[in-house]
Design an enzyme around this catalytic site. Structure first.
Site, short mmCIF file in Angstrom:
data_model
loop_
_atom_site.label_atom_id
_atom_site.label_comp_id
_atom_site.label_asym_id
_atom_site.label_seq_id
_atom_site.Cartn_x
_atom_site.Cartn_y
_atom_site.Cartn_z
N HIS A 81 133.53 104.23 -4.46
CA HIS A 81 133.43 102.78 -4.36
C HIS A 81 132.16 102.31 -5.05
O HIS A 81 131.06 102.73 -4.69
CB HIS A 81 133.42 102.35 -2.89
CG HIS A 81 133.31 100.87 -2.71
ND1 HIS A 81 132.25 100.29 -2.07
CD2 HIS A 81 134.13 99.86 -3.09
CE1 HIS A 81 132.42 98.98 -2.05
NE2 HIS A 81 133.54 98.70 -2.66
N HIS A 105 135.76 91.48 -6.42
CA HIS A 105 136.98 92.21 -6.08
C HIS A 105 138.25 91.44 -6.44
O HIS A 105 139.32 92.04 -6.56
CB HIS A 105 137.01 92.52 -4.58
CG HIS A 105 135.92 93.44 -4.12
ND1 HIS A 105 134.65 93.01 -3.84
CD2 HIS A 105 135.92 94.78 -3.89
CE1 HIS A 105 133.92 94.04 -3.45
NE2 HIS A 105 134.65 95.12 -3.48
N ARG A 181 115.92 86.21 0.59
CA ARG A 181 116.95 86.63 -0.37
C ARG A 181 117.81 87.69 0.30
O ARG A 181 117.37 88.82 0.54
CB ARG A 181 116.30 87.20 -1.64
CG ARG A 181 117.32 87.80 -2.64
CD ARG A 181 118.23 86.72 -3.21
NE ARG A 181 119.09 87.21 -4.28
CZ ARG A 181 120.41 87.36 -4.16
NH1 ARG A 181 121.01 87.09 -3.02
NH2 ARG A 181 121.13 87.78 -5.19
N CYS A 228 111.59 87.10 -6.44
CA CYS A 228 112.97 87.38 -6.80
C CYS A 228 113.10 87.34 -8.32
O CYS A 228 112.45 86.53 -9.00
CB CYS A 228 113.88 86.34 -6.17
SG CYS A 228 115.62 86.50 -6.60
N TYR A 362 120.36 93.59 -11.80
CA TYR A 362 118.98 93.25 -12.16
C TYR A 362 118.58 93.88 -13.49
O TYR A 362 117.79 94.81 -13.56
CB TYR A 362 118.04 93.66 -11.02
CG TYR A 362 118.30 92.84 -9.78
CD1 TYR A 362 117.96 91.49 -9.73
CD2 TYR A 362 118.94 93.39 -8.67
CE1 TYR A 362 118.22 90.72 -8.62
CE2 TYR A 362 119.21 92.62 -7.55
CZ TYR A 362 118.84 91.29 -7.53
OH TYR A 362 119.11 90.52 -6.42
#
Length: 523
Positions: A81, A105, A181, A228, A362
């Site tokens: 997965h 998905h 976040r 972030c 990222y």
């Protein structure tokens, strides 16, 4: 069966995540054969009661899920997965609510893969209007805490919010205003039961309780800013082109005092020979209780000046749930995505974390790239130099409080006080902040405000506050700021040159419009 080393075996399935579920296809023929063997003699699909589905949860040998009114045995899908162990949250019940969160998905190729694991239908006796009843649907966000109403919210499920202006104007960000976040939900954690497992390259594991971590290792406090990767993404969208992701303004950054123990001390105790590091050890992987995963280079992890901590206190108080209670990683100088919360596992490895947050999300690509080869770019670690204006206010000598500030700068007329933050990754110190009151045509140097005397850390891990006060008569219609770090890295003027479709690492000049307002003579 492939004969893989412990390191290779652990990342085998996950490292295939970049092929968008191709890993799962490895297992498809076997599962399909099993399903056909079991049901090929039936003219009607097998039916299963929801109670039976629940028996095939996280701790069962075979793991089932439902989607809609169909039942799937995904036991052989789990190792491949792409999202790692997040799928275990859904086993034993409906997966629908999780796919509503992870909308990646909702594509035909994923539906086709899932169909190969089909084993039957939910018994009609358990359905209400043809659907699994609400009481059987788990709410993954049920443990989320109450948040401060002053936070600027971008999404509720999962919760993401930036620090409001009053938090950005303080050197230490108050806990309740520290930006949040979340990639998923806040997990159900218990400090008394929480453990950290360190897994070595040979598969050997050492387990620590939180109490043992606190008693066994020297406590350290470091002042560090977390940012972030999407901070200021909104500015890239506005100044260049549309970007994917939450449209953060300048508040996806905050500063705190972090208290815990050094990662290098724990790794040494667990058996990592940090002074004679084997050549096959390149990365240290981290996993959180909600299954988020990331990694950092081992050189950063063991650097005695790197200040990487396993943290249990924030601003001299226990970690809040939103910020990783009871234990989190803090990697000063690196993008906050590497500072894994609710930390429960560390792996020593020759490869990066297989998670999508390391291998996909990222990263940055060229301005022309919209369909990237994810393997072609490195994962973001250290962040570039950054600055932003957080306060722009008119001040007058008629106000006693303003008058004191004006005296500091030798001014007697109506003026403007401009303040903000500046920061650079890797512990690089800010050496200059340039500010313009006329959209970058002329420049002045802002005052760099000294940090508190008790600011701690081997390097400049915390942001630098700055201030500029000027007569109001000199102000144009747009203020601009840019910072310079000790390596003389500076911010780009325009956004298009650094555009990337994910909007990561937005760090071009920050502009803020200004319109003069009448000042009261009474202040």
């Amino acid at each position: 069966m492939l004969n893989l080393s412990p390191i290779k075996r652990r990342v085998f399935g996950g490292s295939l995540l970049l092929s968008a579920f191709a890993a799962a296809l490895i297992y498809t023929p076997t599962v399909r054969a099993e399903a056909l063997t079991e049901h090929d003699s039936q003219t009607q699909p097998a039916t299963f009661r929801l109670d039976e589905v629940r028996k095939h949860g996280r701790d069962a040998q075979e793991k089932w899920i439902t989607k809609g009114n169909k039942v799937y045995n995904i036991t052989d899908w789990i190792p491949g997965h792409p999202g790692g162990e997040v799928i275990l949250r859904a086993v034993g019940g409906p997966v629908d609510q999780y796919w509503n969160i992870f909308t990646i998905h909702k594509k035909q190729d994923v539906y086709d893969i899932l169909d190969t694991f089909y084993i039957g239908e939910v018994d009609p006796r358990d359905l209400v209007d043809g659907k699994v009843p609400v009481e059987h649907v788990d709410d993954p966000f049920k443990n989320d805490p109450k948040r401060d109403e002053r936070l600027i919210v971008h999404s509720h499920r999962p919760f993401n919010a930036e620090t409001p202006p009053e938090g950005l104007n303080a050197y230490i960000t108050p806990d309740d205003l520290f930006y949040v976040r979340q990639h998923m939900w806040v997990p159900d954690v218990d400090e008394t039961k929480h453990t950290l497992v360190v897994e070595l390259t040979d598969g050997e594991e050492k387990e620590y309780s939180l109490d043992e971590i606190k008693r066994k290792f020297k406590e350290v406090t470091v002042t560090a800013t977390l940012q972030c990767s999407g901070n200021r993404r909104k500015h890239m969208t506005e100044e260049s082109r549309s970007t994917n992701g939450l449209q953060w303004d300048a508040g996806a950054i905050s500063n705190a005092e972090w208290t815990g123990v050094r990662l290098r001390d724990v790794l040494t105790d667990a058996g990592v020979q940090i002074d004679h590091l084997p050549q096959d050890i390149k990365h240290v992987q981290f996993v959180g209780a909600e299954a988020y995963g990331a990694s950092i280079p081992v050189a950063k992890a063991i650097d005695p000046l790197g200040d990487v901590l396993l943290v249990y206190k924030m601003n001299n108080k226990p970690l809040a749930l939103d910020h990783g209670y009871p234990l989190r990683l803090v990697v000063p100088g690196n993008v906050a995505a590497r500072s894994v919360k609710w930390l429960n596992r560390i792996r020593i490895s020759d490869e990066e974390s297989p998670s999508q947050w390391q291998r996909r999300d990222y990263k940055c690509f060229g301005p022309n790239i919209t369909n990237p080869d994810w393997d072609s770019a490195p994962a973001i670690q250290e962040v570039p130099v950054q600055s932003a204006i957080t306060s722009l206010r008119d001040i007058t000598p008629h106000s006693p409080a303003d008058s004191k500030l004006l005296q500091v700068y030798g001014l007697e007329q109506d003026s403007i006080a401009v303040e903000g933050y500046s920061f650079s990754g890797g512990g690089r110190r800010i050496v200059r902040v340039d500010v313009s009151a006329d959209d970058g045509r002329t420049w002045h140097q802002a005052e760099l405000l000294p940090p508190p005397a008790d600011c701690k850390g081997a390097k400049a891990w915390a942001w630098t506050r700055w201030r500029w006060v000027l007569p109001r008569s000199q102000a144009g219609r747009c203020f601009v700021v840019k910072a310079v770090d000790e390596a003389y890295n500076t911010q780009a003027g325009e956004y298009e040159a650094n555009y990337n479709f994910r909007g990561n690492l937005t760090s071009s000049w920050h502009r803020l419009g200004y319109r003069a307002k009448p000042l009261s003579s009474s202040g």
